[in-house]
Scaffold this motif. Structure first.
Motif, PDB file in Angstrom:
ATOM      1  N   LYS A   3       0.822  -1.207   0.000  1.00  0.00           N
ATOM      2  CA  LYS A   3       0.000   0.000   0.000  1.00  0.00           C
ATOM      3  C   LYS A   3       0.858   1.260   0.000  1.00  0.00           C
ATOM      4  CE  LYS A   3      -4.316  -1.574   1.969  1.00  0.00           C
ATOM      5  NZ  LYS A   3      -5.311  -1.384   3.038  1.00  0.00           N
ATOM      6  N   GLY A   4       2.027   1.197   0.661  1.00  0.00           N
ATOM      7  CA  GLY A   4       2.936   2.340   0.686  1.00  0.00           C
ATOM      8  C   GLY A   4       3.448   2.712  -0.698  1.00  0.00           C
ATOM      9  N   PHE A   5       3.472   1.744  -1.597  1.00  0.00           N
ATOM     10  CA  PHE A   5       3.882   1.983  -2.981  1.00  0.00           C
ATOM     11  C   PHE A   5       2.672   2.211  -3.889  1.00  0.00           C
ATOM     12  CE2 PHE A   5       7.802  -0.154  -1.586  1.00  0.00           C
ATOM     13  CZ  PHE A   5       8.743   0.719  -2.129  1.00  0.00           C
ATOM     14  N   GLY A   6       1.502   2.409  -3.308  1.00  0.00           N
ATOM     15  CA  GLY A   6       0.299   2.682  -4.081  1.00  0.00           C
ATOM     16  C   GLY A   6      -0.559   1.457  -4.328  1.00  0.00           C
ATOM     17  N   GLY A   7      -0.074   0.262  -3.956  1.00  0.00           N
ATOM     18  CA  GLY A   7      -0.853  -0.954  -4.094  1.00  0.00           C
ATOM     19  C   GLY A   7      -0.965  -1.516  -5.496  1.00  0.00           C
TER      20      GLY A   7
END
Length: 82
Positions: A3-7
């Motif tokens: 999720k930290g990378f946008g998922g």
């Protein structure tokens, strides 16, 4: 982490220099598909890269890209590509 990378990250590719095996193992452990590539920035963007079709080998930059031709001039550490 995903999720930290946008998922939506499908692959991660490193092309600057080979990564330490510990770094790759860390990303694999987090569930990321991480591949390594090699190229000559001043002449061609990609000469070789590991792919999702084959299990990556730590420390390898994979097979030559189909549109490139390369060879090693062993025993001296030089590469030839076009």
């Amino acid at each position: 982490m995903h999720k930290g990378f946008g998922g939506r990250v499908r692959y991660m590719i490193s092309g600057g220099s080979s990564l330490p095996p510990e770094v790759l193992k860390t990303f694999y452990g987090m569930g990321f598909d991480f591949f390594e590539g090699y190229g000559l920035t001043e002449t061609a963007p990609v000469l070789s890269v590991t792919t999702p079709k084959k299990k990556p080998v730590l420390g390898s930059v994979g097979q030559p890209y189909p549109a490139s031709r390369s060879r090693s001039t062993a025993p001296t550490p030089r590469a030839w590509a076009r």
